[in-house]
Design a protein around this motif. Structure first.
Motif, mmCIF file in Angstrom:
data_model
loop_
_atom_site.group_PDB
_atom_site.id
_atom_site.type_symbol
_atom_site.label_atom_id
_atom_site.label_comp_id
_atom_site.label_asym_id
_atom_site.label_seq_id
_atom_site.Cartn_x
_atom_site.Cartn_y
_atom_site.Cartn_z
ATOM 1 N N LYS A 29 0.795 -1.228 0.000
ATOM 2 C CA LYS A 29 0.000 0.000 0.000
ATOM 3 C C LYS A 29 0.828 1.279 0.000
ATOM 4 O O LYS A 29 0.275 2.358 0.231
ATOM 5 C CB LYS A 29 -0.945 0.009 1.205
ATOM 6 N N SER A 30 2.120 1.210 -0.251
ATOM 7 C CA SER A 30 2.918 2.432 -0.320
ATOM 8 C C SER A 30 4.033 2.238 -1.345
ATOM 9 O O SER A 30 4.484 1.115 -1.593
ATOM 10 C CB SER A 30 3.512 2.784 1.049
ATOM 11 N N GLU A 31 4.488 3.362 -1.936
ATOM 12 C CA GLU A 31 5.546 3.287 -2.942
ATOM 13 C C GLU A 31 6.857 2.807 -2.330
ATOM 14 O O GLU A 31 7.657 2.138 -3.002
ATOM 15 C CB GLU A 31 5.727 4.651 -3.610
ATOM 16 N N VAL A 40 6.653 -0.799 -2.325
ATOM 17 C CA VAL A 40 6.795 -1.321 -3.695
ATOM 18 C C VAL A 40 8.273 -1.538 -4.005
ATOM 19 O O VAL A 40 8.685 -2.605 -4.495
ATOM 20 C CB VAL A 40 6.158 -0.360 -4.716
ATOM 21 N N LEU A 41 9.077 -0.525 -3.690
ATOM 22 C CA LEU A 41 10.507 -0.614 -3.948
ATOM 23 C C LEU A 41 11.161 -1.671 -3.054
ATOM 24 O O LEU A 41 12.017 -2.440 -3.502
ATOM 25 C CB LEU A 41 11.164 0.750 -3.723
ATOM 26 N N ALA A 42 10.721 -1.734 -1.790
ATOM 27 C CA ALA A 42 11.294 -2.709 -0.860
ATOM 28 C C ALA A 42 10.985 -4.136 -1.309
ATOM 29 O O ALA A 42 11.851 -5.023 -1.225
ATOM 30 C CB ALA A 42 10.755 -2.474 0.548
ATOM 31 N N ALA A 43 9.760 -4.372 -1.780
ATOM 32 C CA ALA A 43 9.393 -5.707 -2.256
ATOM 33 C C ALA A 43 10.225 -6.099 -3.467
ATOM 34 O O ALA A 43 10.717 -7.233 -3.566
ATOM 35 C CB ALA A 43 7.905 -5.748 -2.587
ATOM 36 N N ALA A 44 10.410 -5.159 -4.387
ATOM 37 C CA ALA A 44 11.214 -5.444 -5.580
ATOM 38 C C ALA A 44 12.663 -5.726 -5.195
ATOM 39 O O ALA A 44 13.299 -6.635 -5.751
ATOM 40 C CB ALA A 44 11.137 -4.282 -6.558
ATOM 41 N N LYS A 45 13.202 -4.965 -4.229
ATOM 42 C CA LYS A 45 14.582 -5.195 -3.785
ATOM 43 C C LYS A 45 14.731 -6.567 -3.121
ATOM 44 O O LYS A 45 15.728 -7.264 -3.334
ATOM 45 C CB LYS A 45 15.011 -4.090 -2.817
ATOM 46 N N THR A 59 16.071 -5.094 -12.214
ATOM 47 C CA THR A 59 16.476 -4.259 -11.083
ATOM 48 C C THR A 59 15.235 -3.680 -10.415
ATOM 49 O O THR A 59 14.186 -3.491 -11.054
ATOM 50 C CB THR A 59 17.393 -3.109 -11.518
ATOM 51 N N ALA A 60 15.363 -3.354 -9.113
ATOM 52 C CA ALA A 60 14.225 -2.846 -8.356
ATOM 53 C C ALA A 60 13.793 -1.464 -8.849
ATOM 54 O O ALA A 60 12.596 -1.172 -8.934
ATOM 55 C CB ALA A 60 14.570 -2.795 -6.869
ATOM 56 N N THR A 61 14.747 -0.598 -9.161
ATOM 57 C CA THR A 61 14.383 0.740 -9.645
ATOM 58 C C THR A 61 13.634 0.655 -10.973
ATOM 59 O O THR A 61 12.698 1.423 -11.224
ATOM 60 C CB THR A 61 15.651 1.600 -9.810
ATOM 61 N N ALA A 62 14.020 -0.303 -11.819
ATOM 62 C CA ALA A 62 13.321 -0.470 -13.088
ATOM 63 C C ALA A 62 11.916 -1.013 -12.877
ATOM 64 O O ALA A 62 10.977 -0.652 -13.607
ATOM 65 C CB ALA A 62 14.115 -1.402 -14.004
ATOM 66 N N VAL A 63 11.734 -1.862 -11.872
ATOM 67 C CA VAL A 63 10.396 -2.372 -11.555
ATOM 68 C C VAL A 63 9.482 -1.229 -11.116
ATOM 69 O O VAL A 63 8.339 -1.111 -11.568
ATOM 70 C CB VAL A 63 10.475 -3.453 -10.450
ATOM 71 N N LYS A 64 10.009 -0.356 -10.234
ATOM 72 C CA LYS A 64 9.205 0.778 -9.772
ATOM 73 C C LYS A 64 8.907 1.738 -10.916
ATOM 74 O O LYS A 64 7.794 2.271 -11.020
ATOM 75 C CB LYS A 64 9.935 1.516 -8.646
ATOM 76 N N ALA A 65 9.880 1.959 -11.798
ATOM 77 C CA ALA A 65 9.657 2.847 -12.947
ATOM 78 C C ALA A 65 8.586 2.276 -13.871
ATOM 79 O O ALA A 65 7.731 3.023 -14.380
ATOM 80 C CB ALA A 65 10.964 3.049 -13.700
ATOM 81 N N ASP A 115 -5.050 4.962 1.348
ATOM 82 C CA ASP A 115 -5.053 3.548 1.726
ATOM 83 C C ASP A 115 -5.209 2.629 0.515
ATOM 84 O O ASP A 115 -5.562 1.456 0.657
ATOM 85 C CB ASP A 115 -6.186 3.277 2.715
ATOM 86 N N ALA A 116 -4.934 3.137 -0.683
ATOM 87 C CA ALA A 116 -5.112 2.329 -1.896
ATOM 88 C C ALA A 116 -4.103 1.190 -1.945
ATOM 89 O O ALA A 116 -2.959 1.330 -1.487
ATOM 90 C CB ALA A 116 -4.971 3.203 -3.138
ATOM 91 N N VAL A 117 -4.536 0.066 -2.500
ATOM 92 C CA VAL A 117 -3.639 -1.073 -2.717
ATOM 93 C C VAL A 117 -2.890 -0.825 -4.020
ATOM 94 O O VAL A 117 -3.486 -0.806 -5.094
ATOM 95 C CB VAL A 117 -4.425 -2.394 -2.786
ATOM 96 N N LEU A 118 -1.572 -0.627 -3.934
ATOM 97 C CA LEU A 118 -0.775 -0.336 -5.117
ATOM 98 C C LEU A 118 -0.389 -1.606 -5.874
ATOM 99 O O LEU A 118 -0.391 -1.620 -7.107
ATOM 100 C CB LEU A 118 0.493 0.430 -4.723
ATOM 101 N N LEU A 119 -0.055 -2.639 -5.125
ATOM 102 C CA LEU A 119 0.330 -3.907 -5.741
ATOM 103 C C LEU A 119 -0.244 -5.061 -4.937
ATOM 104 O O LEU A 119 -0.440 -4.956 -3.717
ATOM 105 C CB LEU A 119 1.849 -4.054 -5.803
ATOM 106 N N ILE A 120 -0.512 -6.145 -5.615
ATOM 107 C CA ILE A 120 -0.809 -7.426 -4.973
ATOM 108 C C ILE A 120 0.391 -8.331 -5.226
ATOM 109 O O ILE A 120 0.834 -8.483 -6.361
ATOM 110 C CB ILE A 120 -2.086 -8.064 -5.552
ATOM 111 N N GLU A 121 0.936 -8.886 -4.157
ATOM 112 C CA GLU A 121 2.049 -9.818 -4.316
ATOM 113 C C GLU A 121 1.545 -11.241 -4.121
ATOM 114 O O GLU A 121 0.968 -11.572 -3.077
ATOM 115 C CB GLU A 121 3.176 -9.530 -3.321
#
Length: 314
Positions: free
Chosen positions: A32-34, A37-42, A70-76, A93-99
């Motif tokens: 639920k936060s950007e 998002v980056l932490a999950a990709a990393k 790369t994580a930065t490319a995933v976020k981009a 409180d929006a859901v940005l990604l579902i993992e």
């Protein structure tokens, strides 16, 4: 990446963390936060040093099956998908990604990636074509598993909560996933039981009875239904497997799978229920005792008590 030697994979299973594997084979999480998002990709791409529960010398066996490396490319790419959909502002409180996390039992090696590629196809069909952002296969932990990041875009809008749904809908997704993945699991020699996917024996008994009732099976209205039901409750797995593992029934109002209601006890079962450690005649003596009457006395309002005494005195 290079092929995995079988002895090396055996070493992974024996030396990796003893943390319990992802037993349901399919689990979901909401991001639920950007920053997350980056932490999950990393985490998925092993860009975080000293990640616990992994064997670092085996991280080179991990593979990116879909998306950037790369994580930065995933976020981009995530931001690019939102921009393409015309989304510039989201709720707090929006859901940005579902993992989605897809796993195999410890020691099982999907060398040709048939199971994980089949899982990717199922996720794409279930959550929308083009919504899969990244898929990374991990082979440096005790169980091979795949992390898939999904953008919850529905008709050009972010709708993660409704797309994933609540616990009942998630359970229905897991049941559908199990059925779709059965051929790939059979090819790997993985024997899957209903309990592996979180269906307890008590729930199996309820599902069997709900299936018999909904299909208008003759046994449900039979004169010997009572002993048959007792047999189902004592040996639910036998009936559950014989009926082909009936799924959770959809709700008429929402269309989502719901659990059957727990069976209410019969009057005979209520009256013969054990009281603590007492049995048989001991129960009857206890129910006739003053202690039982005090414990189960009905509360009477003082005014009502006085009026009752007045009536008795007359």
């Amino acid at each position: 990446m290079t092929a995995r030697p079988s002895q090396e994979l055996a070493q992974i299973a024996s030396t990796a963390s003893t943390k319990p594997a992802l037993s349901p084979f399919l689990r979901f999480a909401k991001i639920k936060s950007e920053a997350k998002v980056l932490a999950a990709a990393k985490h998925n791409l092993r860009e975080i040093p000293c990640t616990p529960n992994i064997t670092p010398q085996h991280s080179y066996l991990n593979e990116v099956l879909m998306g950037p490396a790369t994580a930065t490319a995933v976020k981009a790419q995530f931001k690019a998908l939102l921009a393409a959909a015309g989304i510039t502002k989201l709720r707090k409180d929006a859901v940005l990604l579902i993992e989605a996390i897809v796993s195999l039992p410890v020691g099982v090696d999907d060398q040709e990636h048939q199971y994980f590629q089949s899982a990717l196809g199922w996720l794409e069909r279930s959550f929308g074509q083009g919504n899969l952002l990244s898929a990374t296969l991990h082979k440096d932990e005790s169980a091979q598993h795949m992390h898939v990041l999904i953008v919850p875009l529905v008709n050009g809008a972010m709708n993660g909560s409704d797309l994933l749904g609540g616990p009942h809908h998630i359970r229905a997704l897991q049941c559908n996933f199990r059925k779709a993945m059965q051929p790939a699991l059979d090819a790997l020699g993985v024997q899957v039981t209903a309990a592996t996917f979180g269906v307890s024996e008590a729930e199996m008994a309820l599902l069997v009875q709900a299936h018999l009732k909904s299909s208008r099976d003759a046994v449900f209205s039979s004169a010997v239904w009572q002993p048959i039901r007792d047999c189902i409750e004592r040996h639910p797995r036998l009936f559950y497997e014989y009926l082909g593992r009936p799924p959770l029934l959809p709700s008429p109002s929402t269309g989502r799978a719901v659990r059957p209601r727990k069976r209410m006890p019969t009057m005979a079962e209520i009256f013969t229920r054990r009281v603590g450690n007492l049995r048989g005649s001991q129960v009857e003596r206890y129910r006739d005792s003053e202690e039982y009457r005090r414990a189960h006395a009905v509360y009477v309002k003082p005014s009502q008590k006085n009026s009752n005494e007045a009536v008795q005195s007359k």
